[in-house]
Design a protein around this motif. Structure first.
Motif, short mmCIF file in Angstrom:
data_model
loop_
_atom_site.label_atom_id
_atom_site.label_comp_id
_atom_site.label_asym_id
_atom_site.label_seq_id
_atom_site.Cartn_x
_atom_site.Cartn_y
_atom_site.Cartn_z
N ILE A 151 0.87 -1.18 0.00
CA ILE A 151 0.00 0.00 0.00
C ILE A 151 0.91 1.23 0.00
N GLN A 152 0.72 2.07 -1.04
CA GLN A 152 1.54 3.28 -1.15
C GLN A 152 0.76 4.48 -0.64
N GLU A 153 1.50 5.51 -0.25
CA GLU A 153 0.85 6.72 0.27
C GLU A 153 0.97 7.86 -0.73
N ASN A 154 -0.03 8.74 -0.72
CA ASN A 154 0.02 9.98 -1.48
C ASN A 154 0.43 9.77 -2.95
N VAL A 155 -0.38 9.00 -3.68
CA VAL A 155 -0.06 8.63 -5.06
C VAL A 155 -0.88 9.48 -6.05
N SER A 156 -0.22 10.03 -7.06
CA SER A 156 -0.96 10.79 -8.08
C SER A 156 -1.78 9.84 -8.94
N LEU A 157 -3.02 10.21 -9.23
CA LEU A 157 -3.89 9.36 -10.06
C LEU A 157 -3.90 9.82 -11.52
N LYS A 158 -3.02 10.78 -11.84
CA LYS A 158 -3.06 11.40 -13.19
C LYS A 158 -3.02 10.37 -14.32
N THR A 159 -2.18 9.35 -14.18
CA THR A 159 -2.09 8.37 -15.28
C THR A 159 -3.14 7.27 -15.17
N TYR A 160 -3.94 7.30 -14.11
CA TYR A 160 -4.95 6.25 -13.92
C TYR A 160 -6.37 6.73 -14.24
N ASN A 161 -6.51 7.98 -14.70
CA ASN A 161 -7.84 8.42 -15.16
C ASN A 161 -7.65 9.07 -16.52
N THR A 162 -8.55 8.73 -17.47
CA THR A 162 -8.33 9.16 -18.86
C THR A 162 -8.48 10.68 -19.03
N PHE A 163 -9.10 11.35 -18.05
CA PHE A 163 -9.16 12.82 -18.09
C PHE A 163 -7.80 13.43 -17.75
#
Ligand code: EPU
Length: 337
Positions: free
Chosen positions: A3-15
């Motif tokens: 489990i990682q902390e404070n992860v950017s979701l930028k590459t995991y949402n197509t927006f």
């Protein structure tokens, strides 16, 4: 599973929205999914599939479970049909290509739709005259509260236009883990009634198309109208096409005699939201890093570093304008988080 902390979701949402997950886990097996569901409170979890139908307007103050269950197999087959099962984390378009390579027909019109197979039933993905429900056999899903596995048949999913039981009564209660589709092995039902496909096939001189030809035509049409999320962030159609009563449609026609429409039933008419948005003057409008796509007004786009909140505000402005100009409510198709 780490489990990682404070992860950017930028590459995991197509927006391509740069929202952060307080905690993040890449879930690769059903057993690790069960373990984590058992140990965590439901409110402390956020389930992420292909991230293709969501607009993140804030950071996620929870453990984001990124569903990466993989695997495609033929479960049963006879001379005519094959039932294919794909795990939830398989990419939808790659799955379509796998089916085409194996000469399995039924989903070629749904080529190039972004997202994963596990989220396809939630909104009953559809394009160019075909919807997932036309080939859907069943899906398995895990109950978040008690971790029991349940199978949902086609009728139990209560599919409708961009709708299913998973968006309604059972919203937030189940995680779909695999999907089974019944596809043709021969005598494929070629569906080219949607005008643009016919024209595309004619322009490349194909009179008797096979499933691969239909897929190629769909890909060409989508690429010409819809932005590639790898280049310009987007979630496909941001709004649903509204259905209005026949009497409201007659009133609309007085001021807008050329309004495109499809008759849904004796009393209902569907009007393309893209036309309403274009007529309201929003098509191609750009505000800093976000805007309305130049070639398809139904699609809102992130040109780089837009905030989800800004895109949401634009969506609200569009909805209010459409209501004022046409007296029509347009609902979002994308989930606003
Ligand atoms: N239109 C405009 N201006 C626009 C866009 C569309 O006037 O900017 C008019 C077109 O001229 C046409 C009508 O709207 O008369 C329909 O347009 P189109 O065939 O492009 O389809 P759509 O209704 O805009 C729907 C789906 C798409 C799907 C296409 C093709 C919804 C909300 N959208 O779009 O789905 O690819 O049909 O089947 O039903 C998605 O869900 O993400 C998606 C892209």
């Amino acid at each position: 599973m780490t489990i990682q902390e404070n992860v950017s979701l930028k590459t995991y949402n197509t927006f391509g929205i740069d929202a952060k997950a307080k905690l993040y886990a890449d879930v690769q097996s059903l057993s690790s999914l069960k373990t984590i569901l058992k140990s965590k409170n439901k409110d402390a979890l956020f389930v992420l599939g292909g991230g293709s139908n969501m607009l993140l307007t804030k950071d996620i103050d929870a453990l984001v479970l990124h569903l990466n269950l993989r695997g495609i197999s033929i479960i049963e087959e006879n001379e005519d049909y094959a039932v294919v099962e794909a795990k939830a984390g398989e990419n939808w378009h790659e799955f379509v290509l796998w089916c085409l390579e194996n000469n399995l027909g039924g989903i070629e019109n749904l080529s190039l739709i972004p997202g994963n197979i596990g989220t396809a039933p939630i909104q009953n993905i559809g394009a160019y005259g075909v919807e997932l429900k036309d080939v859907f056999e069943s899906c398995t899903a895990i109950n978040i509260s008690n971790q029991n596995i349940r199978t949902f048949t086609n009728s139990e999913c209560r599919f409708d236009y961009r709708e299913s039981v998973f968006k309604q009564e059972l919203k937030g209660q189940f995680i779909i883990t695999s999907v089974r589709l019944k596809l043709t092995k021969k005598n494929h039902k070629i569906n080219i009634e949607y005008g643009a496909i016919k024209n595309e096939l004619q322009s490349i001189g194909i009179d008797n198309p096979g499933i691969k030809d239909v897929s190629k035509a769909v890909i060409k049409i989508r690429e010409s109208k819809l932005p590639n999320p790898k280049e310009i962030g987007n979630s496909g159609s941001f709004f649903k096409n509204p259905v209005i009563s026949k009497s409201d449609f007659e009133k609309l026609k007085i001021n807008f005699p050329n309004v495109p429409h499809y008759i849904v039933s004796d009393n209902d008419v569907k009007v393309p939201a893209g036309w309403l948005i274009e007529t309201a003057g929003f098509k191609g409008k750009r505000f800093n890093d976000y805007g309305v796509h130049t070639k398809q007004a139904l699609v809102l786009v992130n040109y780089g570093n837009a905030k989800g909140r800004d895109i949401h505000e634009l969506a609200i402005l569009i909805q209010k304008t459409i209501l004022r100009l046409f007296n029509i409510n347009i609902e979002t198709e994308v989930n606003i988080i």
